[in-house]
Motif scaffolding. Structure first.
Motif, PDB file in Angstrom:
ATOM      1  N   TYR A 179     -17.516  48.359 -37.407  1.00 14.02           N
ATOM      2  CA  TYR A 179     -18.226  47.983 -38.631  1.00 14.02           C
ATOM      3  C   TYR A 179     -19.698  47.807 -38.279  1.00 14.02           C
ATOM      4  CZ  TYR A 179     -13.913  46.746 -41.192  1.00 14.02           C
ATOM      5  OH  TYR A 179     -12.705  46.765 -41.832  1.00 14.02           O
ATOM      6  N   MET A 180     -20.568  48.212 -39.202  1.00 13.47           N
ATOM      7  CA  MET A 180     -21.990  47.912 -39.043  1.00 13.47           C
ATOM      8  C   MET A 180     -22.442  47.046 -40.203  1.00 13.47           C
ATOM      9  SD  MET A 180     -25.348  50.272 -38.488  1.00 13.47           S
ATOM     10  CE  MET A 180     -26.950  49.457 -38.348  1.00 13.47           C
ATOM     11  N   ILE A 181     -23.119  45.943 -39.862  1.00 13.97           N
ATOM     12  CA  ILE A 181     -23.612  45.020 -40.872  1.00 13.97           C
ATOM     13  C   ILE A 181     -25.140  45.077 -40.870  1.00 13.97           C
ATOM     14  CG2 ILE A 181     -23.593  43.033 -39.277  1.00 13.97           C
ATOM     15  CD1 ILE A 181     -22.653  41.334 -41.712  1.00 13.97           C
ATOM     16  N   HIS A 182     -25.717  45.106 -42.054  1.00 13.31           N
ATOM     17  CA  HIS A 182     -27.171  45.207 -42.212  1.00 13.31           C
ATOM     18  C   HIS A 182     -27.581  44.325 -43.377  1.00 13.31           C
ATOM     19  CE1 HIS A 182     -31.141  46.954 -41.896  1.00 13.31           C
ATOM     20  NE2 HIS A 182     -31.111  47.338 -43.168  1.00 13.31           N
ATOM     21  N   GLY A 220     -24.546  61.387 -32.024  1.00 10.86           N
ATOM     22  CA  GLY A 220     -24.727  60.150 -32.783  1.00 10.86           C
ATOM     23  C   GLY A 220     -24.174  58.950 -32.046  1.00 10.86           C
ATOM     24  N   SER A 221     -24.920  58.435 -31.059  1.00  8.45           N
ATOM     25  CA  SER A 221     -24.484  57.249 -30.331  1.00  8.45           C
ATOM     26  C   SER A 221     -24.598  56.018 -31.233  1.00  8.45           C
ATOM     27  CB  SER A 221     -25.342  57.036 -29.084  1.00  8.45           C
ATOM     28  OG  SER A 221     -26.665  56.687 -29.452  1.00  8.45           O
ATOM     29  N   VAL A 222     -23.969  54.930 -30.812  1.00 11.12           N
ATOM     30  CA  VAL A 222     -24.042  53.693 -31.579  1.00 11.12           C
ATOM     31  C   VAL A 222     -25.488  53.228 -31.726  1.00 11.12           C
ATOM     32  CG1 VAL A 222     -23.444  51.236 -31.555  1.00 11.12           C
ATOM     33  CG2 VAL A 222     -21.694  52.947 -31.028  1.00 11.12           C
ATOM     34  N   ASP A 223     -26.264  53.309 -30.647  1.00 12.84           N
ATOM     35  CA  ASP A 223     -27.671  52.895 -30.711  1.00 12.84           C
ATOM     36  C   ASP A 223     -28.455  53.739 -31.709  1.00 12.84           C
ATOM     37  OD1 ASP A 223     -27.530  50.824 -28.911  1.00 12.84           O
ATOM     38  OD2 ASP A 223     -28.086  52.032 -27.180  1.00 12.84           O
ATOM     39  N   GLU A 224     -28.242  55.056 -31.681  1.00 16.76           N
ATOM     40  CA  GLU A 224     -28.947  55.953 -32.602  1.00 16.76           C
ATOM     41  C   GLU A 224     -28.575  55.647 -34.053  1.00 16.76           C
ATOM     42  OE1 GLU A 224     -31.224  58.086 -32.227  1.00 16.76           O
ATOM     43  OE2 GLU A 224     -31.277  58.715 -30.136  1.00 16.76           O
ATOM     44  N   ILE A 225     -27.311  55.357 -34.278  1.00 21.13           N
ATOM     45  CA  ILE A 225     -26.864  55.070 -35.645  1.00 21.13           C
ATOM     46  C   ILE A 225     -27.476  53.767 -36.146  1.00 21.13           C
ATOM     47  CG2 ILE A 225     -24.837  54.473 -37.038  1.00 21.13           C
ATOM     48  CD1 ILE A 225     -23.286  56.491 -35.246  1.00 21.13           C
ATOM     49  N   ILE A 226     -27.511  52.735 -35.290  1.00 18.35           N
ATOM     50  CA  ILE A 226     -28.152  51.478 -35.672  1.00 18.35           C
ATOM     51  C   ILE A 226     -29.616  51.716 -36.029  1.00 18.35           C
ATOM     52  CG2 ILE A 226     -28.923  49.227 -34.821  1.00 18.35           C
ATOM     53  CD1 ILE A 226     -26.413  49.081 -33.136  1.00 18.35           C
ATOM     54  N   LEU A 249     -11.916  41.208 -32.190  1.00 21.20           N
ATOM     55  CA  LEU A 249     -13.146  41.480 -32.932  1.00 21.20           C
ATOM     56  C   LEU A 249     -14.296  41.126 -32.003  1.00 21.20           C
ATOM     57  CD1 LEU A 249     -14.679  42.239 -35.522  1.00 21.20           C
ATOM     58  CD2 LEU A 249     -14.491  39.845 -36.228  1.00 21.20           C
ATOM     59  N   ILE A 250     -15.160  42.099 -31.727  1.00 16.54           N
ATOM     60  CA  ILE A 250     -16.194  41.915 -30.713  1.00 16.54           C
ATOM     61  C   ILE A 250     -17.540  42.435 -31.193  1.00 16.54           C
ATOM     62  CG2 ILE A 250     -15.481  44.094 -29.619  1.00 16.54           C
ATOM     63  CD1 ILE A 250     -16.402  42.956 -26.937  1.00 16.54           C
ATOM     64  N   SER A 251     -18.594  41.702 -30.880  1.00 13.02           N
ATOM     65  CA  SER A 251     -19.949  42.200 -31.108  1.00 13.02           C
ATOM     66  C   SER A 251     -20.633  42.348 -29.754  1.00 13.02           C
ATOM     67  CB  SER A 251     -20.752  41.240 -31.991  1.00 13.02           C
ATOM     68  OG  SER A 251     -21.099  40.067 -31.275  1.00 13.02           O
ATOM     69  N   ILE A 278      -9.034  47.141 -31.304  1.00 14.69           N
ATOM     70  CA  ILE A 278     -10.260  46.445 -30.934  1.00 14.69           C
ATOM     71  C   ILE A 278     -11.335  46.903 -31.903  1.00 14.69           C
ATOM     72  CG2 ILE A 278     -11.978  46.026 -29.152  1.00 14.69           C
ATOM     73  CD1 ILE A 278      -9.886  46.670 -27.059  1.00 14.69           C
ATOM     74  N   THR A 279     -11.846  45.977 -32.677  1.00 16.00           N
ATOM     75  CA  THR A 279     -12.814  46.283 -33.719  1.00 16.00           C
ATOM     76  C   THR A 279     -14.183  45.762 -33.315  1.00 16.00           C
ATOM     77  OG1 THR A 279     -11.150  46.236 -35.475  1.00 16.00           O
ATOM     78  CG2 THR A 279     -13.442  45.877 -36.131  1.00 16.00           C
ATOM     79  N   GLY A 280     -15.187  46.616 -33.369  1.00 16.36           N
ATOM     80  CA  GLY A 280     -16.548  46.221 -33.049  1.00 16.36           C
ATOM     81  C   GLY A 280     -17.334  45.884 -34.305  1.00 16.36           C
ATOM     82  N   LEU A 281     -18.250  44.944 -34.181  1.00 14.72           N
ATOM     83  CA  LEU A 281     -19.166  44.593 -35.262  1.00 14.72           C
ATOM     84  C   LEU A 281     -20.576  44.683 -34.698  1.00 14.72           C
ATOM     85  CD1 LEU A 281     -19.619  43.564 -38.162  1.00 14.72           C
ATOM     86  CD2 LEU A 281     -19.491  41.229 -37.253  1.00 14.72           C
ATOM     87  N   ILE A 282     -21.384  45.581 -35.257  1.00 13.33           N
ATOM     88  CA  ILE A 282     -22.734  45.809 -34.747  1.00 13.33           C
ATOM     89  C   ILE A 282     -23.759  45.549 -35.837  1.00 13.33           C
ATOM     90  CG2 ILE A 282     -21.987  47.502 -33.043  1.00 13.33           C
ATOM     91  CD1 ILE A 282     -23.024  49.699 -34.935  1.00 13.33           C
ATOM     92  N   GLY A 283     -25.002  45.356 -35.407  1.00 15.14           N
ATOM     93  CA  GLY A 283     -26.101  45.132 -36.323  1.00 15.14           C
ATOM     94  C   GLY A 283     -27.240  44.446 -35.592  1.00 15.14           C
ATOM     95  N   LYS A 284     -28.415  44.456 -36.174  1.00 15.72           N
ATOM     96  CA  LYS A 284     -29.572  43.812 -35.570  1.00 15.72           C
ATOM     97  C   LYS A 284     -29.375  42.299 -35.549  1.00 15.72           C
ATOM     98  CE  LYS A 284     -32.775  45.291 -38.329  1.00 15.72           C
ATOM     99  NZ  LYS A 284     -34.114  45.548 -38.870  1.00 15.72           N
ATOM    100  N   ASN A 285     -30.187  41.602 -34.753  1.00 11.56           N
ATOM    101  CA  ASN A 285     -30.187  40.144 -34.784  1.00 11.56           C
ATOM    102  C   ASN A 285     -30.503  39.667 -36.198  1.00 11.56           C
ATOM    103  OD1 ASN A 285     -29.631  39.858 -32.056  1.00 11.56           O
ATOM    104  ND2 ASN A 285     -31.790  39.781 -31.459  1.00 11.56           N
TER     105      ASN A 285
END
Length: 283
Positions: free
Chosen positions: A198-201, A268-274, A181-183, A28-35
């Motif tokens: 993955y983090m996208i910016h 280092g939580s996901v929110d802190e890393i973002i 693949l989930i965001s 299960i792969t996550g994809l995170i990033g701001k709007n």
């Protein structure tokens, strides 16, 4: 490999997606990033819903634009801006799904709707946001797809409903050969569900890490000005200036705990890393 984007580029005005990522079986792969960072664009590229300007998109071993109808049935999808007509009921939708997907199990689908308190005979336009979100996920799970592409599937759900959906996703992954693949903007969902992230910016992948490594080895250092000057910065990924000194993102949390005993080192939580990657700068 279930899906991969290889140096994919897509230009929209001043925005450009420039993305390489892979989704492996059994993960299960996550994809995170701001709007606006490019998550939905990446999803649509995998699904062949947009034409990319450059690069290669492969799904289950072949170009995403050349998938056969049978191969498309192997993909379950939740997109924030797609749904059935608001005038349809779940009963009517179940009959449509039965015609569209050879492996759609109508009885099992209706039973799961009952378990999640989704009404069968009310039109979708009467549904709450939470009901719509649960229905979208159940539809994606209903035809034994090998690959799930889920864009914000738990948005609008309360804690209990989110846990129900996450349990369904874990149950789905019990069969071999599947992947997700989930965001999500709900970091706790991703931390408890994903194998890697993955983090996208600004359209670019700037971080890819196993979730266990992310939660175990990443941290946020809180460093006063006088300490920062002499700090060993080889393990620092990002730095943000604060009124009292500096916040520093590191992927070598243990090193700083052992060598700087007086230093404040936060998890280092996901929110802190973002937050740190968004507001911080590279050294």
């Amino acid at each position: 490999m279930l899906a991969e984007l290889m140096e994919v580029r897509k230009q929209y005005g001043n925005f450009q997606l420039n993305c390489t990522m892979q989704l492996e079986e059994g993960r299960i792969t996550g994809l995170i990033g701001k709007n606006g960072a490019g998550k939905s664009t990446a999803f649509k590229a995998i699904l062949g819903l947009i034409h990319v300007d450059d690069g290669t998109v492969r799904v289950m071993g072949q170009d995403s634009t050349g998938l056969t109808p049978a191969q498309k049935e192997e993909i379950g999808v939740v997109l924030s801006d797609s749904t059935f007509s608001g005038y349809l009921t779940v009963q009517q939708i179940s009959h449509i799904m039965e015609k569209m997907y050879h492996r759609f199990d109508r009885a099992d689908f209706l039973e799961k709707c009952h378990q999640l308190s989704i009404p069968l005979d009310r039109s979708l336009k009467e549904f709450s946001t939470g009901m719509r979100a649960k229905l979208k996920v159940l539809l994606a799970l209903s035809h034994e797809a090998k690959l799930l592409i889920l864009d914000e599937p738990t948005a609008g759900l309360d804690v209990v409903a989110r846990d129900q959906i996450l349990d369904l996703l874990r149950e789905y992954m019990e069969q071999e050969g599947r992947g997700i693949l989930i965001s999500s903007h709900i970091s706790s969902d991703l931390e408890g569900l994903c194998d890697d992230l993955y983090m996208i910016h600004e359209g670019k992948i700037i971080l890819h890490e196993d979730m266990d490594v992310l939660l175990d080895q990443y941290g946020i250092l809180k460093v006063e000005e006088k300490v920062f000057a002499d700090l060993d910065k080889r393990g620092i990924l990002r730095v943000a200036k604060e009124s009292w000194g500096y916040s520093c993102l590191t992927n070598e949390k243990q090193f700083y705990l052992e060598n700087y005993p007086g230093l404040i080192v936060e998890r280092g939580s996901v929110d802190e890393i973002i937050t740190m990657i968004s507001k911080g700068e590279e050294l």
